[in-house]
Design a protein around this motif. Structure first.
Motif, PDB file in Angstrom:
ATOM      1  N   VAL B 253       0.852  -1.191   0.000  1.00  0.00           N
ATOM      2  CA  VAL B 253       0.000   0.000   0.000  1.00  0.00           C
ATOM      3  C   VAL B 253       0.887   1.240   0.000  1.00  0.00           C
ATOM      4  N   GLY B 254       1.903   1.230   0.824  1.00  0.00           N
ATOM      5  CA  GLY B 254       2.809   2.374   0.913  1.00  0.00           C
ATOM      6  C   GLY B 254       3.466   2.668  -0.421  1.00  0.00           C
ATOM      7  N   ILE B 255       3.859   1.626  -1.103  1.00  0.00           N
ATOM      8  CA  ILE B 255       4.524   1.817  -2.391  1.00  0.00           C
ATOM      9  C   ILE B 255       3.525   2.319  -3.440  1.00  0.00           C
ATOM     10  N   GLY B 256       2.322   1.807  -3.363  1.00  0.00           N
ATOM     11  CA  GLY B 256       1.270   2.305  -4.259  1.00  0.00           C
ATOM     12  C   GLY B 256       1.050   3.796  -4.065  1.00  0.00           C
ATOM     13  N   ILE B 257       0.972   4.203  -2.833  1.00  0.00           N
ATOM     14  CA  ILE B 257       0.780   5.626  -2.522  1.00  0.00           C
ATOM     15  C   ILE B 257       1.962   6.444  -3.042  1.00  0.00           C
ATOM     16  N   LEU B 258       3.140   5.919  -2.770  1.00  0.00           N
ATOM     17  CA  LEU B 258       4.359   6.620  -3.178  1.00  0.00           C
ATOM     18  C   LEU B 258       4.408   6.815  -4.688  1.00  0.00           C
ATOM     19  N   ASN B 259       4.154   5.751  -5.413  1.00  0.00           N
ATOM     20  CA  ASN B 259       4.265   5.847  -6.864  1.00  0.00           C
ATOM     21  C   ASN B 259       3.188   6.743  -7.472  1.00  0.00           C
ATOM     22  N   ARG B 260       2.005   6.635  -6.910  1.00  0.00           N
ATOM     23  CA  ARG B 260       0.927   7.468  -7.429  1.00  0.00           C
ATOM     24  C   ARG B 260       1.220   8.931  -7.120  1.00  0.00           C
ATOM     25  N   ALA B 261       1.763   9.189  -5.945  1.00  0.00           N
ATOM     26  CA  ALA B 261       2.124  10.555  -5.576  1.00  0.00           C
ATOM     27  C   ALA B 261       3.150  11.092  -6.557  1.00  0.00           C
ATOM     28  N   SER B 262       4.107  10.261  -6.878  1.00  0.00           N
ATOM     29  CA  SER B 262       5.137  10.698  -7.806  1.00  0.00           C
ATOM     30  C   SER B 262       4.529  10.993  -9.170  1.00  0.00           C
ATOM     31  N   ALA B 263       3.628  10.151  -9.595  1.00  0.00           N
ATOM     32  CA  ALA B 263       2.983  10.380 -10.892  1.00  0.00           C
ATOM     33  C   ALA B 263       2.218  11.697 -10.884  1.00  0.00           C
ATOM     34  N   LEU B 264       1.647  12.031  -9.756  1.00  0.00           N
ATOM     35  CA  LEU B 264       0.857  13.267  -9.651  1.00  0.00           C
ATOM     36  C   LEU B 264       1.705  14.459  -9.215  1.00  0.00           C
ATOM     37  N   LYS B 265       3.014  14.242  -9.185  1.00  0.00           N
ATOM     38  CA  LYS B 265       3.940  15.327  -8.807  1.00  0.00           C
ATOM     39  C   LYS B 265       3.726  15.817  -7.376  1.00  0.00           C
ATOM     40  N   ILE B 266       3.345  14.919  -6.536  1.00  0.00           N
ATOM     41  CA  ILE B 266       3.262  15.267  -5.118  1.00  0.00           C
ATOM     42  C   ILE B 266       4.534  14.755  -4.469  1.00  0.00           C
ATOM     43  N   PRO B 267       5.430  15.628  -4.064  1.00  0.00           N
ATOM     44  CA  PRO B 267       6.718  15.160  -3.548  1.00  0.00           C
ATOM     45  C   PRO B 267       6.587  14.510  -2.163  1.00  0.00           C
ATOM     46  N   VAL B 268       7.234  13.361  -2.029  1.00  0.00           N
ATOM     47  CA  VAL B 268       7.307  12.647  -0.749  1.00  0.00           C
ATOM     48  C   VAL B 268       8.736  12.769  -0.264  1.00  0.00           C
ATOM     49  N   PRO B 269       8.981  13.246   0.951  1.00  0.00           N
ATOM     50  CA  PRO B 269       8.005  13.555   2.002  1.00  0.00           C
ATOM     51  C   PRO B 269       7.587  15.032   2.070  1.00  0.00           C
ATOM     52  N   GLN B 270       8.073  15.872   1.146  1.00  0.00           N
ATOM     53  CA  GLN B 270       7.823  17.312   1.306  1.00  0.00           C
ATOM     54  C   GLN B 270       6.345  17.661   1.422  1.00  0.00           C
ATOM     55  N   LYS B 271       5.537  17.074   0.564  1.00  0.00           N
ATOM     56  CA  LYS B 271       4.098  17.376   0.632  1.00  0.00           C
ATOM     57  C   LYS B 271       3.315  16.281   1.357  1.00  0.00           C
ATOM     58  N   LEU B 272       3.902  15.106   1.358  1.00  0.00           N
ATOM     59  CA  LEU B 272       3.201  13.988   1.995  1.00  0.00           C
ATOM     60  C   LEU B 272       4.204  13.041   2.639  1.00  0.00           C
ATOM     61  N   SER B 273       4.048  12.845   3.924  1.00  0.00           N
ATOM     62  CA  SER B 273       4.881  11.870   4.626  1.00  0.00           C
ATOM     63  C   SER B 273       4.169  10.517   4.618  1.00  0.00           C
ATOM     64  N   ILE B 274       4.977   9.448   4.577  1.00  0.00           N
ATOM     65  CA  ILE B 274       4.391   8.108   4.585  1.00  0.00           C
ATOM     66  C   ILE B 274       5.050   7.242   5.653  1.00  0.00           C
TER      67      ILE B 274
END
Lengths: 333, 333
Positions: B253-274
């Motif tokens: 699940v974490g990796i799914g979130i991470l990859n989708r965030a990257s696709a949507l240009k949401i930087p991890v962890p700057q905009k979203l911590s996991i």
DNA sequence: CTGAAAGCGCTTACAG
DNA sequence: CTGAAAGCGCTTACAG
């Protein structure tokens, strides 16, 4: 106490012979009525067949032992799924035994366990038996079959990918994409025959295109994540990479290369294209997803079991194919 | 034909009784000399004990069956390693049986296989037995023990992580890092008691800090990669994310979130911590590596087998800990 | 220290 | 369709 056939005989008034016949479903040897009664009582008593007794007397078994090694390469899941599916079709049951990681003692233990239970056959998934253990296996009368491992000794029956073909396929694909300087990383060229074959396939593809590998293009390793890291570090020694594309010996190697490249700000695929060998699910959960030469592990298991039971000799090859994802950039020639 | 004890008896001139005694090492019942001769001949003949016969007569077995389910969650490797290590210490041998993925038929088959071979005990790794199969298991006299699964029925003996504690730990960690709007994603809250407990732990930590979860913060799922993708899509519906951090129900699940965030240009962890739950090797091969609540799977296996053999009842908890990697940003409050 | 004998729970020719 | 009997390869009291 577990109920036995004798208990059922007593309760139904039939002989143990008759009970045995209905319980093991020897069609034509009993009437419907008898069967109904026996089965009914068996159920009431919670009867469970004692397989030790059955195997002892019939001297055969419908269990297949699958020996696996404990390395982290997780493609064995697919192989086992394939074995399991085929086994279900055939009414066989499969037991999985851990054979350690290149650990002769653990191998021997797993082998002995299988042999002592006189299984119908032994499947060895990527386990590279020590010489003594190989002798042990051969001297037993139990059929065996190797899966996903290639030997120099072609007398050993196995199903695997064509490793020369894999090297060739990955390399020629990259050449078609316009690459000329192509690396090969993370494979073991000394202990592993697989590595040698893939190298040969790589060289063949290069030669066919009037290319030849610089020695620095080829970075040996042990198929691990760390080997990928090390390979990229080797490539990145000078400010300019010596290659524009690299073939990784396994998915883990590919991911190691990818992550190290990212750490060093080398964009994939813009500055470096990657093709990885194996094509497990791991390829799609990294970024960019890795283009791979995908092995058909499921089929290896499925037809591996088939071959084992028909006592096939020699090597059977399974088809590999190129799966395009996002880690290769086509360059203009 | 496999050599039997009888063949050895004939060859050495001893009785089968004596041969049996030295071969099963009944100390004090034979002389050194006898032993030497018997062992020597046994070796020459390639003798292998027939375990079916032994188990039939002794009515006991030193094999432990480990039932595993075929889901992709690959932490079972560690559990099995733990079981295997303990088994080696104890001189037990373990056989692994596939029990399908929430497939009652496959479960039954695996269970029956174990029961028919009268194994010494059954370990069930994350397999959620159907009611009938649970009844079947209970009605047999074979000891059993669950690993890495939490039941509402506390009468079932098991070893697992404290799921309430996991939810609490992940949440309070994020709060300490300054987060106030914290999501929980990819867990199953209906079929899985585990999910409910983690949710409760999450809510408890929030409440302790005078926080409470908005309904949109909590996104249910089935612990899969796809569930992670779906969760992030849900969070990203508006231009501004409703949360600054998210707890993922599993590494996938974490990796799914991470990859989708990257696709949507949401930087991890700057905009979203996991923070992810499980902490398998997968966490370190993605970028950034994922901070996790790490479960001690190895220990679950190791002490699970111990508990099984001592016929322990009730629940044993295994310790989880927070492993910091790179996916969490501390924010100023 | 060693052997003869019974028996574990099943299956299967053989005879009816 | 059914039963009596032998036997699979081992272990273990029992008797020496």
């Amino acid at each position: 106490m577990q109920a036995t056939i004798k208990d059922i005989a007593k309760a139904t008034g039939f002989s143990v012979a008759t009970v045995s016949r209905v319980l093991s479903n020897k069609k034509g040897f009993f009437s419907e009525k008898t069967a109904a009664k026996v089965n009914q009582v068996a159920k009431e008593l919670g009867y469970k067949k004692n397989m030790s007794a059955t195997e002892l007397v019939t001297k055969k078994s419908n269990v297949i032992a699958a020996l696996i090694n404990s390395t982290k390469t997780n493609f064995s899941d697919s192989i086992i799924k394939g074995i399991q599916d085929k086994a279900d079709e055939l009414g066989k049951t499969v037991i999985i035994l851990y054979a350690g990681d290149r650990d002769a003692r653990a191998q021997k233990k797993a082998l002995t366990t299988a042999l002592e239970r006189s299984v119908a056959g032994i499947l060895l998934l990527s386990v590279d038996l020590s010489p003594e253990n190989l002798t042990l296996l051969k001297s037993a009368r139990t059929p065996f079959y190797f899966i996903s491992i290639t030997f120099q000794d072609t007398a050993l029956p196995c199903i695997t990918s064509n490793d020369h073909g894999i090297g060739y396929l990955a390399t020629s694909y990259l050449i078609r994409q316009g690459h000329r300087r192509i690396g090969l990383a993370g494979l073991d060229f000394s202990d592993s025959y697989t590595g040698k074959l893939r190298l040969a396939g790589y060289q063949a593809a290069l030669a066919e295109n009037q290319l030849s590998a610089h020695s620095e293009w080829v970075q040996a390793g042990d198929y691990s994540y760390e080997a990928g890291i090390a390979a990229l570090d080797a490539y990145a020694q000078n400010s300019e990479l010596p290659i524009t594309a690299v073939i990784a010996g396994s998915d883990m190697v590919g991911i190691g290369i990818l992550n190290r490249a990212s750490a060093l700000k080398i964009p994939v695929p813009q500055k470096l294209s990657i093709v990885t060998i194996d094509g497990t699910d791991l390829c799609r959960i990294v970024q960019p997803p890795l283009t791979s030469v995908t092995q058909d592990f499921y089929k290896m298991g499925y037809v591996g079991l088939e071959r084992l039971l028909e006592n096939a000799a020699g090597i059977t090859y399974t088809q590999s194919e190129l799966t395009e994802r996002k880690s290769v950039l086509a360059v203009k020639k």
